[in-house]
Design an enzyme around this catalytic site. Structure first.
Site, mmCIF file in Angstrom:
data_model
loop_
_atom_site.group_PDB
_atom_site.id
_atom_site.type_symbol
_atom_site.label_atom_id
_atom_site.label_comp_id
_atom_site.label_asym_id
_atom_site.label_seq_id
_atom_site.Cartn_x
_atom_site.Cartn_y
_atom_site.Cartn_z
ATOM 1 N N ASP A 27 -19.108 10.011 26.425
ATOM 2 C CA ASP A 27 -17.950 10.714 26.996
ATOM 3 C C ASP A 27 -17.028 9.719 27.691
ATOM 4 O OD1 ASP A 27 -19.169 13.070 26.217
ATOM 5 O OD2 ASP A 27 -20.127 13.384 28.170
HETATM 6 N N1 URA Z 1 -24.749 12.923 26.831
HETATM 7 C C1 URA Z 1 -23.662 13.295 27.542
HETATM 8 O O1 URA Z 1 -23.633 14.377 28.096
HETATM 9 N N2 URA Z 1 -22.631 12.455 27.619
HETATM 10 C C2 URA Z 1 -22.624 11.235 27.040
HETATM 11 O O2 URA Z 1 -21.643 10.504 27.173
HETATM 12 C C3 URA Z 1 -23.763 10.859 26.304
HETATM 13 C C4 URA Z 1 -24.811 11.713 26.212
#
Ligand code: URA
Length: 241
Positions: free
Chosen positions: A106
């Site tokens: 993310d």
């Molecule tokens: N899980 C998440 O919630 N966010 C990420 O960036 C990676 C794995």
């Protein structure tokens, strides 16, 4: 690669487009074994010839494998009209045609991100069936219980009925609001959603390993290094337990 045309080799390394590469060659900016070569269709042996553009060695590898310490604030995409991407921040000397991030973190997640131009490798690392586990360090709003740990082992079920594969939740010593989470899938917001099912909110998330490859402590945020063969093998075959 073996024997290839000089202009094709330069273009494949993301140096410039094939037509711009030809101009660079005609202008005498390219050398092969320190001799200026002005013919774009000259054949070079990528195993033994040293090709330079303006005095800088041009790599001949077909595939490249990098690890980045992704900073928060950039998105995992190759290009975007509005946001800065992880490919935008790859330093010029590492730029190649066809680079892409392996899986997604993310925008606000930091940590270990692989970047490559090898689609088969990326598939091998991200496909849940291959069970390459990724480890995350998360700060959450309340401590976990043994029931939470069991629930992760049994497979968390999202509100829409999707059942996650077995995952591993564990406590971080000396910080009751910190956990490690190991997952082999890469669904959208997976770790945040799995913890949300157990009523935990993620405040901070960093990926610290993929298979047997750990994010080194000395790789600064936003920096990138090239992986050697051993490290690449370790991702797939050197799972950390
Ligand atoms: N899980 C998440 O919630 N966010 C990420 O960036 C990676 C794995």
């Amino acid at each position: 690669m073996g024997l290839v045309r000089l202009d094709k080799l330069l273009a494949s390394q993301g140096t410039a487009s094939r037509s711009d590469v030809k101009k660079l060659i005609y202008k005498g900016q390219v050398t092969v074994n320190d001799v200026v070569v002005k013919s774009p269709n000259a054949k070079v042996n990528t195993d033994s010839d040293v090709v330079k553009l303006n005095g800088e060695v041009v790599g001949a590898e077909e595939f490249v494998y990098y690890m980045m310490n992704k900073p928060a604030g950039v998105i995992c995409a190759t290009q975007d009209k509005h946001e800065k991407t992880v490919i935008d921040i790859v330093p010029a000397k590492y730029k190649r045609k066809g680079l892409f991030p392996v899986g997604r973190l993310d925008k606000d997640t930091e940590g270990l991100l692989l970047i490559t131009n090898d689609g088969d490798f990326a598939h091998r690392v991200t496909s849940p069936n291959k069970e390459v586990y990724k480890t995350y360090y998360a700060l959450i709003d309340s401590p976990i219980s043994n029931d939470d740990i069991e629930a992760f082992k049994n497979g968390i079920v999202f509100r829409d009925g999707t059942r996650c594969k077995q995952a591993f939740l564990s406590k971080v010593p000396d910080n009751e609001n910190a956990v490690y989470v190991k997952v082999c899938e890469g669904m959208f917001h997976q770790v945040k959603k799995m913890l949300a099912v157990r009523e935990k909110q993620v405040k901070y998330l960093r990926r610290i390993s993929i298979g047997g490859l750990k994010l080194p402590d000395n790789l600064d945020k936003g920096n990138l290094i090239s992986l050697n063969k051993l490290e690449i093998n370790n991702i797939i075959f050197g799972e950390i337990h």
